[in-house]
Design a protein around this motif. Sequence first.
Motif, PDB file in Angstrom:
ATOM      1  N   SER A  91       8.990  -4.005  -0.014  1.00 36.93           N
ATOM      2  CA  SER A  91       9.106  -2.832   0.849  1.00 36.93           C
ATOM      3  C   SER A  91       9.224  -1.588  -0.029  1.00 36.93           C
ATOM      4  O   SER A  91       9.435  -1.694  -1.237  1.00 36.93           O
ATOM      5  CB  SER A  91      10.323  -2.950   1.778  1.00 36.93           C
ATOM      6  OG  SER A  91      11.521  -3.067   1.040  1.00 36.93           O
ATOM      7  N   ASN A 144       1.592   3.579   2.023  1.00 36.58           N
ATOM      8  CA  ASN A 144       2.468   3.908   3.152  1.00 36.58           C
ATOM      9  C   ASN A 144       3.204   2.690   3.691  1.00 36.58           C
ATOM     10  O   ASN A 144       3.842   2.769   4.737  1.00 36.58           O
ATOM     11  CB  ASN A 144       1.651   4.533   4.271  1.00 36.58           C
ATOM     12  CG  ASN A 144       0.612   3.587   4.842  1.00 36.58           C
ATOM     13  OD1 ASN A 144       0.388   2.501   4.308  1.00 36.58           O
ATOM     14  ND2 ASN A 144      -0.026   3.987   5.918  1.00 36.58           N
ATOM     15  N   GLY A 145       3.099   1.581   3.000  1.00 30.69           N
ATOM     16  CA  GLY A 145       3.772   0.363   3.445  1.00 30.69           C
ATOM     17  C   GLY A 145       3.060  -0.365   4.559  1.00 30.69           C
ATOM     18  O   GLY A 145       3.554  -1.377   5.053  1.00 30.69           O
ATOM     19  N   GLY A 146       1.881   0.113   4.932  1.00 31.44           N
ATOM     20  CA  GLY A 146       1.180  -0.481   6.053  1.00 31.44           C
ATOM     21  C   GLY A 146       0.543  -1.820   5.756  1.00 31.44           C
ATOM     22  O   GLY A 146       0.215  -2.568   6.678  1.00 31.44           O
ATOM     23  N   MET A 147       0.361  -2.099   4.491  1.00 37.30           N
ATOM     24  CA  MET A 147      -0.237  -3.381   4.119  1.00 37.30           C
ATOM     25  C   MET A 147       0.568  -3.993   2.982  1.00 37.30           C
ATOM     26  O   MET A 147       0.912  -3.306   2.018  1.00 37.30           O
ATOM     27  CB  MET A 147      -1.684  -3.205   3.685  1.00 37.30           C
ATOM     28  CG  MET A 147      -2.364  -4.499   3.302  1.00 37.30           C
ATOM     29  SD  MET A 147      -4.101  -4.248   2.908  1.00 37.30           S
ATOM     30  CE  MET A 147      -4.602  -5.923   2.523  1.00 37.30           C
ATOM     31  N   THR A 148       0.850  -5.275   3.109  1.00 37.51           N
ATOM     32  CA  THR A 148       1.518  -6.016   2.050  1.00 37.51           C
ATOM     33  C   THR A 148       0.748  -7.299   1.786  1.00 37.51           C
ATOM     34  O   THR A 148       0.150  -7.873   2.702  1.00 37.51           O
ATOM     35  CB  THR A 148       2.969  -6.363   2.409  1.00 37.51           C
ATOM     36  OG1 THR A 148       2.992  -7.100   3.639  1.00 37.51           O
ATOM     37  CG2 THR A 148       3.823  -5.109   2.556  1.00 37.51           C
ATOM     38  N   GLN A 208      -4.500   1.807  -2.012  1.00 36.49           N
ATOM     39  CA  GLN A 208      -4.570   0.461  -1.450  1.00 36.49           C
ATOM     40  C   GLN A 208      -4.030  -0.586  -2.399  1.00 36.49           C
ATOM     41  O   GLN A 208      -4.191  -0.482  -3.608  1.00 36.49           O
ATOM     42  CB  GLN A 208      -6.015   0.122  -1.076  1.00 36.49           C
ATOM     43  CG  GLN A 208      -6.603   1.078  -0.046  1.00 36.49           C
ATOM     44  CD  GLN A 208      -5.730   1.189   1.191  1.00 36.49           C
ATOM     45  OE1 GLN A 208      -5.240   0.192   1.718  1.00 36.49           O
ATOM     46  NE2 GLN A 208      -5.520   2.408   1.671  1.00 36.49           N
ATOM     47  N   SER A 221       0.828  -1.205   0.000  1.00 38.36           N
ATOM     48  CA  SER A 221       0.000   0.000   0.000  1.00 38.36           C
ATOM     49  C   SER A 221       0.863   1.256   0.000  1.00 38.36           C
ATOM     50  O   SER A 221       2.094   1.202   0.143  1.00 38.36           O
ATOM     51  CB  SER A 221      -0.928  -0.012   1.214  1.00 38.36           C
ATOM     52  OG  SER A 221      -0.162  -0.031   2.414  1.00 38.36           O
TER      53      SER A 221
END
Length: 124
Positions: A71, A54-58, A103, A52
């Motif tokens: 990342s 901001n890197g909050g979801m992978t 997203q 996502s």
Amino acid sequence: QVQLVESGGGLVQAGGSLRLSCAAFGRTFRNYAMGWFRQAPGKEREFVAGISWNGGMTVYADSVKGRFTISRDNINYTVYLQMNRLKPEDTAVYYCAADDTPQVARRNDEYDYWGQGTQVTVSS
């Protein structure tokens, strides 16, 4: 508008590691979800991993889960794919892609910008 340039592909033995990089050129990079796809000869392009804005979801394809890590660095406009315990079936051209929504997405048609690809070859 985002331009994407992949690097880091190459030839590696089974069990080895590679780290792919995707440099993004465009002011709105930090608003985009990013993904990695791959295409082996004679096969369709398939989703590998996504992240996502901001890197909050992978998310990962089942075939790479536990071996690959995606990342991103929103300061340096770069996305990475760390690939460990590589297998011959990971051999493919790997593509970086950007989705102009925040997203993470899995489908090819959800991504708006694509890089030129980098070859990864895993020998047995």
